[in-house]
Design an enzyme around this catalytic site. Structure first.
Site, PDB file in Angstrom:
ATOM      1  N   LYS A  13     -11.857   9.816   0.369  1.00 19.26           N
ATOM      2  CA  LYS A  13     -12.870   9.638  -0.977  1.00 19.26           C
ATOM      3  C   LYS A  13     -14.071   8.674  -0.559  1.00 19.26           C
ATOM      4  O   LYS A  13     -15.172   8.743  -0.861  1.00 19.26           O
ATOM      5  CB  LYS A  13     -11.888   9.114  -1.956  1.00 19.26           C
ATOM      6  CG  LYS A  13     -10.631   9.692  -2.538  1.00 19.26           C
ATOM      7  CD  LYS A  13     -10.253   9.299  -3.671  1.00 19.26           C
ATOM      8  CE  LYS A  13      -9.457   7.749  -3.607  1.00 19.26           C
ATOM      9  NZ  LYS A  13      -8.369   7.816  -2.661  1.00 19.26           N
ATOM     10  N   ARG A  88      -7.243   6.529 -11.962  1.00 17.48           N
ATOM     11  CA  ARG A  88      -6.048   6.686 -11.269  1.00 17.48           C
ATOM     12  C   ARG A  88      -5.029   6.784 -12.129  1.00 17.48           C
ATOM     13  O   ARG A  88      -3.575   7.000 -11.664  1.00 17.48           O
ATOM     14  CB  ARG A  88      -5.603   5.465 -10.179  1.00 17.48           C
ATOM     15  CG  ARG A  88      -6.294   5.447  -8.782  1.00 17.48           C
ATOM     16  CD  ARG A  88      -6.099   4.099  -8.520  1.00 17.48           C
ATOM     17  NE  ARG A  88      -5.579   4.196  -6.958  1.00 17.48           N
ATOM     18  CZ  ARG A  88      -6.669   3.846  -5.850  1.00 17.48           C
ATOM     19  NH1 ARG A  88      -7.716   3.898  -5.977  1.00 17.48           N
ATOM     20  NH2 ARG A  88      -6.070   3.884  -4.945  1.00 17.48           N
ATOM     21  N   ARG A 127      -6.182   2.996  10.467  1.00 18.51           N
ATOM     22  CA  ARG A 127      -7.575   2.587   9.932  1.00 18.51           C
ATOM     23  C   ARG A 127      -7.929   1.309  10.101  1.00 18.51           C
ATOM     24  O   ARG A 127      -7.359   0.186  10.092  1.00 18.51           O
ATOM     25  CB  ARG A 127      -7.712   3.017   8.240  1.00 18.51           C
ATOM     26  CG  ARG A 127      -8.847   2.455   7.499  1.00 18.51           C
ATOM     27  CD  ARG A 127      -9.086   3.036   6.242  1.00 18.51           C
ATOM     28  NE  ARG A 127      -7.970   2.883   5.458  1.00 18.51           N
ATOM     29  CZ  ARG A 127      -7.980   3.506   4.006  1.00 18.51           C
ATOM     30  NH1 ARG A 127      -8.907   4.221   3.582  1.00 18.51           N
ATOM     31  NH2 ARG A 127      -7.142   2.585   3.223  1.00 18.51           N
ATOM     32  N   ARG A 160      -7.020  -3.482   6.738  1.00 18.99           N
ATOM     33  CA  ARG A 160      -6.639  -3.702   5.387  1.00 18.99           C
ATOM     34  C   ARG A 160      -5.121  -4.410   5.244  1.00 18.99           C
ATOM     35  O   ARG A 160      -4.023  -3.849   5.928  1.00 18.99           O
ATOM     36  CB  ARG A 160      -6.675  -2.962   4.334  1.00 18.99           C
ATOM     37  CG  ARG A 160      -8.131  -2.889   3.822  1.00 18.99           C
ATOM     38  CD  ARG A 160      -8.515  -1.506   2.988  1.00 18.99           C
ATOM     39  NE  ARG A 160      -7.339  -1.143   2.202  1.00 18.99           N
ATOM     40  CZ  ARG A 160      -7.663  -0.279   1.112  1.00 18.99           C
ATOM     41  NH1 ARG A 160      -8.649   0.654   1.352  1.00 18.99           N
ATOM     42  NH2 ARG A 160      -6.698   0.151   0.737  1.00 18.99           N
ATOM     43  N   ARG A 171       2.317   3.343  -1.809  1.00 20.81           N
ATOM     44  CA  ARG A 171       0.956   3.810  -2.444  1.00 20.81           C
ATOM     45  C   ARG A 171       0.959   5.239  -2.719  1.00 20.81           C
ATOM     46  O   ARG A 171       0.303   5.904  -3.662  1.00 20.81           O
ATOM     47  CB  ARG A 171      -0.102   3.311  -1.417  1.00 20.81           C
ATOM     48  CG  ARG A 171      -0.668   2.032  -1.933  1.00 20.81           C
ATOM     49  CD  ARG A 171      -1.478   1.364  -0.597  1.00 20.81           C
ATOM     50  NE  ARG A 171      -2.787   2.017  -0.339  1.00 20.81           N
ATOM     51  CZ  ARG A 171      -3.340   2.003   0.685  1.00 20.81           C
ATOM     52  NH1 ARG A 171      -2.793   1.511   1.879  1.00 20.81           N
ATOM     53  NH2 ARG A 171      -4.617   2.580   0.898  1.00 20.81           N
TER      54      ARG A 171
HETATM   55  P1  ADP Z   1      -6.566   3.651  -1.392  1.00 24.37           P
HETATM   56  O1  ADP Z   1      -7.541   4.837  -2.241  1.00 24.37           O
HETATM   57  O2  ADP Z   1      -6.811   3.734   0.131  1.00 24.37           O
HETATM   58  O3  ADP Z   1      -5.316   3.277  -1.883  1.00 24.37           O
HETATM   59  P2  ADP Z   1      -8.446   1.667  -2.607  1.00 24.37           P
HETATM   60  O4  ADP Z   1      -9.271   0.801  -2.008  1.00 24.37           O
HETATM   61  O5  ADP Z   1      -8.961   2.627  -3.644  1.00 24.37           O
HETATM   62  O6  ADP Z   1      -7.423   2.292  -1.691  1.00 24.37           O
HETATM   63  O7  ADP Z   1      -7.485   0.631  -3.432  1.00 24.37           O
HETATM   64  C1  ADP Z   1      -6.640  -0.370  -3.062  1.00 24.37           C
HETATM   65  C2  ADP Z   1      -5.765  -0.867  -4.083  1.00 24.37           C
HETATM   66  O8  ADP Z   1      -6.598  -1.369  -5.259  1.00 24.37           O
HETATM   67  C3  ADP Z   1      -4.686   0.100  -4.732  1.00 24.37           C
HETATM   68  O9  ADP Z   1      -3.680   0.281  -4.038  1.00 24.37           O
HETATM   69  C4  ADP Z   1      -4.846  -0.502  -5.998  1.00 24.37           C
HETATM   70  O10 ADP Z   1      -3.504  -1.723  -6.070  1.00 24.37           O
HETATM   71  C5  ADP Z   1      -5.815  -1.037  -6.389  1.00 24.37           C
HETATM   72  N1  ADP Z   1      -6.703  -0.017  -7.252  1.00 24.37           N
HETATM   73  C6  ADP Z   1      -7.989   0.324  -6.861  1.00 24.37           C
HETATM   74  N2  ADP Z   1      -8.280   1.251  -7.637  1.00 24.37           N
HETATM   75  C7  ADP Z   1      -7.414   1.215  -8.878  1.00 24.37           C
HETATM   76  C8  ADP Z   1      -7.448   1.917 -10.255  1.00 24.37           C
HETATM   77  N3  ADP Z   1      -8.423   2.587 -10.622  1.00 24.37           N
HETATM   78  N4  ADP Z   1      -6.461   1.518 -10.867  1.00 24.37           N
HETATM   79  C9  ADP Z   1      -5.347   0.633 -10.394  1.00 24.37           C
HETATM   80  N5  ADP Z   1      -5.452  -0.159  -9.488  1.00 24.37           N
HETATM   81  C10 ADP Z   1      -6.517   0.234  -8.499  1.00 24.37           C
END
Ligand code: ADP
Ligand code: ZN
Length: 193
Positions: A13, A88, A127, A160, A171
């Site tokens: 994404k 999400r 990654r 990360r 996740r």
């Molecule tokens: P990925 O898509 O690789 O899991 P992100 O960088 O999008 O990584 O998100 C990292 C973390 O940030 C998630 O595991 C969650 O804890 C939090 N997070 C990000 N976006 C959201 C969201 N829209 N709602 C809730 N938590 C979020």
């Protein structure tokens, strides 16, 4: 252009959104990046979000919505935005509908990127990213020219904290339980691809 990029963690994404942002000129909004900035700045919100993120759980909707609302109201979003990692949960999608209605704008498309879980695990654990310029690499599939060093700016690459194998499995579980239902949610609106 107003677009949502949907898909499991590590599906690409962020990579697709960054490329689309360059060609279209509309900003990429990654709630993950915004949350990591809040943490880096040690804000109240960042401190509250930290524990959820380290476990690979979702940050509570109210916190995420607070930063999302502030971000989409900025002037650079007037012509659109690419949402990467938001919404999400179904309540987040419902809140987004209300925000868009308030702004008098509509979504053009929701793009769901499908990738099998086994592929996700190898992608995410390999990654690496550059904290200085946000470039993303993979130790096997897209290695930098010099190991551990950013091709673009020479910065030291880091992993990360939530990209460990154990956290990735959580996740993925959270994705299937809480985020996958959005595919049906957006299928009914007709703009799912
Ligand atoms: P990925 O898509 O690789 O899991 P992100 O960088 O999008 O990584 O998100 C990292 C973390 O940030 C998630 O595991 C969650 O804890 C939090 N997070 C990000 N976006 C959201 C969201 N829209 N709602 C809730 N938590 C979020
Ligand atoms: Zn860099």
């Amino acid at each position: 252009m107003r677009l949502i990029l949907l898909g499991p963690p590590g599906s690409g994404k962020g990579t697709q959104a960054a490329q689309l942002a360059q060609t279209s000129g509309v900003p990429q909004i990654s709630t993950g990046d915004l949350l990591r900035e809040e943490r880096a700045g040690a804000t109240d919100l960042g401190k509250q979000a930290a524990a959820y993120m380290d476990r690979g759980d979702l940050v509570p909707d109210e916190l995420v919505l607070e930063i999302l609302r502030a971000r989409v109201s900025k002037p650079d979003c007037a012509e659109g935005f690419l949402l990467d990692g938001f919404p999400r949960t179904v309540p987040q999608a419902e809140a987004l509908d209300a925000i868009l209605q308030g702004l008098g704008v509509q979504l053009e498309a929701v793009v769901d990127i499908e990738v099998p879980d086994a592929e996700i695990e190898s992608r995410i654990t390999g990654r690496r990213s550059c904290p200085a310029c946000a470039a993303i690499y993979h130790v096997v599939m897209q290695p930098p020219k010099t190991a551990g060093e950013c091709d673009r700016c020479g910065g030291a690459l880091t992993q990360r904290s939530d990209d460990s194998a154990e956290t990735v499995r959580n996740r993925l579980r959270v994705y299937h339980e809480q985020t996958q239902p959005l595919i049906e949610y957006y299928r009914t609106t007709g703009c799912l691809h």
